[in-house]
Every structure is written in structure tokens, then in C-alpha cells.
Design a protein around this motif. Sequence first.
Motif, PDB file in Angstrom:
ATOM      1  N   CYS A 159       2.190 -13.464   1.528  1.00  0.00           N
ATOM      2  CA  CYS A 159       1.033 -13.687   0.676  1.00  0.00           C
ATOM      3  C   CYS A 159      -0.137 -12.825   1.150  1.00  0.00           C
ATOM      4  CB  CYS A 159       0.626 -15.160   0.628  1.00  0.00           C
ATOM      5  SG  CYS A 159       0.099 -15.869   2.214  1.00  0.00           S
ATOM      6  N   TYR A 160      -1.108 -12.682   0.285  1.00  0.00           N
ATOM      7  CA  TYR A 160      -2.362 -11.980   0.568  1.00  0.00           C
ATOM      8  C   TYR A 160      -3.303 -12.377  -0.559  1.00  0.00           C
ATOM      9  CZ  TYR A 160      -4.956  -8.322   3.061  1.00  0.00           C
ATOM     10  OH  TYR A 160      -5.852  -7.643   3.859  1.00  0.00           O
ATOM     11  N   ASP A 161      -4.557 -11.965  -0.475  1.00  0.00           N
ATOM     12  CA  ASP A 161      -5.458 -12.240  -1.583  1.00  0.00           C
ATOM     13  C   ASP A 161      -5.632 -10.981  -2.430  1.00  0.00           C
ATOM     14  OD1 ASP A 161      -6.923 -10.850   0.318  1.00  0.00           O
ATOM     15  OD2 ASP A 161      -8.814 -11.829  -0.198  1.00  0.00           O
ATOM     16  N   PRO A 162      -6.099 -11.094  -3.675  1.00  0.00           N
ATOM     17  CA  PRO A 162      -6.375  -9.905  -4.486  1.00  0.00           C
ATOM     18  C   PRO A 162      -7.525  -9.116  -3.843  1.00  0.00           C
ATOM     19  CG  PRO A 162      -6.262 -11.892  -5.846  1.00  0.00           C
ATOM     20  CD  PRO A 162      -6.336 -12.350  -4.427  1.00  0.00           C
ATOM     21  N   TYR A 163      -7.226  -7.918  -3.342  1.00  0.00           N
ATOM     22  CA  TYR A 163      -8.228  -7.174  -2.579  1.00  0.00           C
ATOM     23  C   TYR A 163      -7.968  -5.671  -2.723  1.00  0.00           C
ATOM     24  CZ  TYR A 163     -11.558  -6.605   1.341  1.00  0.00           C
ATOM     25  OH  TYR A 163     -12.642  -6.289   2.127  1.00  0.00           O
ATOM     26  N   PRO A 164      -8.327  -5.103  -3.896  1.00  0.00           N
ATOM     27  CA  PRO A 164      -8.098  -3.675  -4.120  1.00  0.00           C
ATOM     28  C   PRO A 164      -8.829  -2.817  -3.074  1.00  0.00           C
ATOM     29  CG  PRO A 164      -8.734  -4.795  -6.147  1.00  0.00           C
ATOM     30  CD  PRO A 164      -8.974  -5.757  -5.021  1.00  0.00           C
ATOM     31  N   PRO A 165      -8.226  -1.707  -2.626  1.00  0.00           N
ATOM     32  CA  PRO A 165      -6.956  -1.131  -3.074  1.00  0.00           C
ATOM     33  C   PRO A 165      -5.736  -1.624  -2.285  1.00  0.00           C
ATOM     34  CG  PRO A 165      -7.977   0.384  -1.560  1.00  0.00           C
ATOM     35  CD  PRO A 165      -8.920  -0.803  -1.680  1.00  0.00           C
ATOM     36  N   TYR A 166      -5.921  -2.615  -1.396  1.00  0.00           N
ATOM     37  CA  TYR A 166      -4.808  -3.067  -0.568  1.00  0.00           C
ATOM     38  C   TYR A 166      -3.808  -3.899  -1.360  1.00  0.00           C
ATOM     39  CZ  TYR A 166      -7.711  -1.349   3.222  1.00  0.00           C
ATOM     40  OH  TYR A 166      -8.454  -0.541   4.044  1.00  0.00           O
ATOM     41  N   THR A 167      -4.305  -4.709  -2.275  1.00  0.00           N
ATOM     42  CA  THR A 167      -3.450  -5.442  -3.208  1.00  0.00           C
ATOM     43  C   THR A 167      -4.112  -5.391  -4.570  1.00  0.00           C
ATOM     44  OG1 THR A 167      -4.543  -7.507  -2.541  1.00  0.00           O
ATOM     45  CG2 THR A 167      -2.404  -7.023  -1.533  1.00  0.00           C
ATOM     46  N   LEU A 168      -3.331  -5.073  -5.599  1.00  0.00           N
ATOM     47  CA  LEU A 168      -3.852  -4.974  -6.953  1.00  0.00           C
ATOM     48  C   LEU A 168      -3.298  -6.116  -7.790  1.00  0.00           C
ATOM     49  CD1 LEU A 168      -3.410  -1.133  -7.561  1.00  0.00           C
ATOM     50  CD2 LEU A 168      -5.391  -2.331  -6.612  1.00  0.00           C
ATOM     51  N   GLY A 169      -4.133  -6.639  -8.675  1.00  0.00           N
ATOM     52  CA  GLY A 169      -3.722  -7.733  -9.536  1.00  0.00           C
ATOM     53  C   GLY A 169      -4.511  -8.988  -9.233  1.00  0.00           C
ATOM     54  N   ARG A 200      13.703   0.052   5.121  1.00  0.00           N
ATOM     55  CA  ARG A 200      14.340   0.575   6.329  1.00  0.00           C
ATOM     56  C   ARG A 200      15.038  -0.510   7.146  1.00  0.00           C
ATOM     57  NH1 ARG A 200      12.867   5.637   8.318  1.00  0.00           N
ATOM     58  NH2 ARG A 200      11.521   6.849   6.913  1.00  0.00           N
ATOM     59  N   ILE A 201      15.050  -1.741   6.645  1.00  0.00           N
ATOM     60  CA  ILE A 201      15.673  -2.840   7.383  1.00  0.00           C
ATOM     61  C   ILE A 201      16.854  -3.373   6.586  1.00  0.00           C
ATOM     62  CG2 ILE A 201      15.326  -5.083   8.462  1.00  0.00           C
ATOM     63  CD1 ILE A 201      12.333  -4.480   8.572  1.00  0.00           C
ATOM     64  N   ASP A 202      18.037  -3.244   7.125  1.00  0.00           N
ATOM     65  CA  ASP A 202      19.239  -3.726   6.442  1.00  0.00           C
ATOM     66  C   ASP A 202      19.198  -5.247   6.301  1.00  0.00           C
ATOM     67  OD1 ASP A 202      20.250  -1.171   6.234  1.00  0.00           O
ATOM     68  OD2 ASP A 202      21.440  -1.318   8.081  1.00  0.00           O
ATOM     69  N   GLY A 203      19.580  -5.732   5.128  1.00  0.00           N
ATOM     70  CA  GLY A 203      19.715  -7.161   4.922  1.00  0.00           C
ATOM     71  C   GLY A 203      18.416  -7.913   4.753  1.00  0.00           C
ATOM     72  N   VAL A 204      17.310  -7.201   4.510  1.00  0.00           N
ATOM     73  CA  VAL A 204      16.017  -7.863   4.329  1.00  0.00           C
ATOM     74  C   VAL A 204      15.359  -7.356   3.050  1.00  0.00           C
ATOM     75  CG1 VAL A 204      13.667  -8.131   5.226  1.00  0.00           C
ATOM     76  CG2 VAL A 204      15.619  -8.300   6.774  1.00  0.00           C
ATOM     77  N   THR A 205      14.877  -8.267   2.234  1.00  0.00           N
ATOM     78  CA  THR A 205      14.036  -7.943   1.087  1.00  0.00           C
ATOM     79  C   THR A 205      12.742  -8.745   1.219  1.00  0.00           C
ATOM     80  OG1 THR A 205      14.968  -9.711  -0.295  1.00  0.00           O
ATOM     81  CG2 THR A 205      16.055  -7.539  -0.382  1.00  0.00           C
ATOM     82  N   ALA A 206      11.790  -8.473   0.367  1.00  0.00           N
ATOM     83  CA  ALA A 206      10.516  -9.184   0.467  1.00  0.00           C
ATOM     84  C   ALA A 206       9.877  -9.316  -0.901  1.00  0.00           C
ATOM     85  CB  ALA A 206       9.580  -8.448   1.420  1.00  0.00           C
ATOM     86  N   ARG A 207       9.095 -10.363  -1.050  1.00  0.00           N
ATOM     87  CA  ARG A 207       8.280 -10.556  -2.250  1.00  0.00           C
ATOM     88  C   ARG A 207       6.873 -10.952  -1.803  1.00  0.00           C
ATOM     89  NH1 ARG A 207       7.554 -15.999  -3.340  1.00  0.00           N
ATOM     90  NH2 ARG A 207       8.968 -17.432  -2.240  1.00  0.00           N
ATOM     91  N   VAL A 208       5.897 -10.691  -2.668  1.00  0.00           N
ATOM     92  CA  VAL A 208       4.493 -10.958  -2.337  1.00  0.00           C
ATOM     93  C   VAL A 208       3.872 -11.799  -3.436  1.00  0.00           C
ATOM     94  CG1 VAL A 208       2.230  -9.944  -1.859  1.00  0.00           C
ATOM     95  CG2 VAL A 208       4.316  -8.752  -1.120  1.00  0.00           C
TER      96      VAL A 208
END
Length: 250
Positions: free
Chosen positions: A28-38, A58-66
Motif C-alpha cells: 500500500c501507499y497513499d496517492p502522492y504524484p509522481p511516486y503513485t498516480l491515481g 527479477r524475483i522468481d515466484g513473486v508477484t505484487a499488487r498495490v
Amino acid sequence: MMRSVAAALIATALLMPGAAAADELSFCYDPYPPYTLGSEGAPTGGLKVKLLEAVVARIDGVTARVELLPWKRCQQDVKAGMYDGILPLFPNDERRTYMAFSDPTIHQDSVFWYSRAHHPQGLSWDGDATTLSHLTLGMLRGSYIDSAVEDTFSVVQRLERADSVAALFLMLEHGRIDLVAIDAAVGRYTVKHQDTHDAFEQVERPISTRASAFGLSRVTGADRHIEAFNTAIAALRQSGALQAIQNDTP
């Protein structure tokens, strides 16, 4: 019998932590352009989102969502184990109690901004906050820039807080404050997208420069990926990709 035993072992292994084909980490993060948009919800882009994508690629077997949340809620939810981590932020002692931090990623400068209309001769700064403390400083509510600077302006009661970056620059435009202290990239993004390049100027000397780092939850066990994150960050830095991401301001 042997086939039944083998099938049972496979089924048990699939239920074990880390045995899935892809381990999805939630950040998670907060909406903070230009670091996070939306707005709140899934981001539409941003420098720190791109950095996370480059790292997990670059990491096998790992995905991510924000997911984008109010800043305080993001920290509280990670502390409660509802998310696996926070996009690069500044480490401190309290955050280290519930997160392990990666190696440094993006170096972030905090700077002063001023109105050219109100200071047509410009403003320079020697690093001593008292030389500017006759002016009124504006900062984001809940943000941290530099303790010495904040203490100096607070003592003389010339520190104002606002809930958004846009509100700070509006206050600056109308003379309600003389200075804005903000992340340099955030300030540049704001004046660019508000089309106010000619209205505001950045003081050249930074207030502070700090490195942000991924925070991975100790509660959910996501901190087990710290070594893999560090290896990926090192590779991105060596290839020049890390700097390219930082320079790619929307």
C-alpha cells in the motif's frame, strides 16, 4: 498405497507457505504524484509503482499488487498484517518494529519553493533555518522534512499545515505563506501539471536528502523476501535502470 501416499504428500506441500507457483505480495501507499498516480484504489502508475514492478520482475515466484490508501491507514493496516508492505518510504525506529527494510532505492530531496511574484529577486538559503524564519512556511499535514527546520519555524509560530500539495501551492500563490517545504519531485510534478512553471521557483539548496526503502511486513512474513529484494535492487542500480526510473517523472 504408494500412489495414495505420494498424492497426500503433494497435497500437503501445496498447502505449505511459499509452495504456491507465485507468492503475491500486497503493498500500500497513499496517492502522492509522481511516486503513485491515481486516487484511492489501484494506482494508474507512478515512479514507486514502476520500481516495485521492476524489482519483482527479477524475483522468481513473486508477484505484487498495490492499493492506494490514506497514509495513516496504510501504515496501520501493514502494522496489523493486512498488507505485506509499503512502497519505498523512510525507515525509522517505530516502523522497524513491524517492517524489515530493503537496501536504499530512491534518494529524495526536500526543498523550499517560493512565489516569483512575491519574491522577484529570488531566494537563496545558506542552510541555517533561522535566516528564513521571518517567513511563513507551509507543509503537508503529517509530513516530515527536517526536525531542525520544523522546530525553528514552529518556535516563531510561522508554520502552517495543509491537507494537499495543491492547497499548499494555492496558499503560496495568494501570499498566505512565503515558502513551501516539499519533496522536490512532488513540487516539480505539481507546477508542471498545474501549468504554473513561471509562478514558482525552487530554492537550489536542498533542505535534506534521504533514501527511501521498501518496507516488508514482519507480521505476514513478507520480510523473508528482503534478500531477494536487495539482490534485485542492486542489479537495477548496476544496470542504470534504477536511476532511469527515478528520472522518468510523468
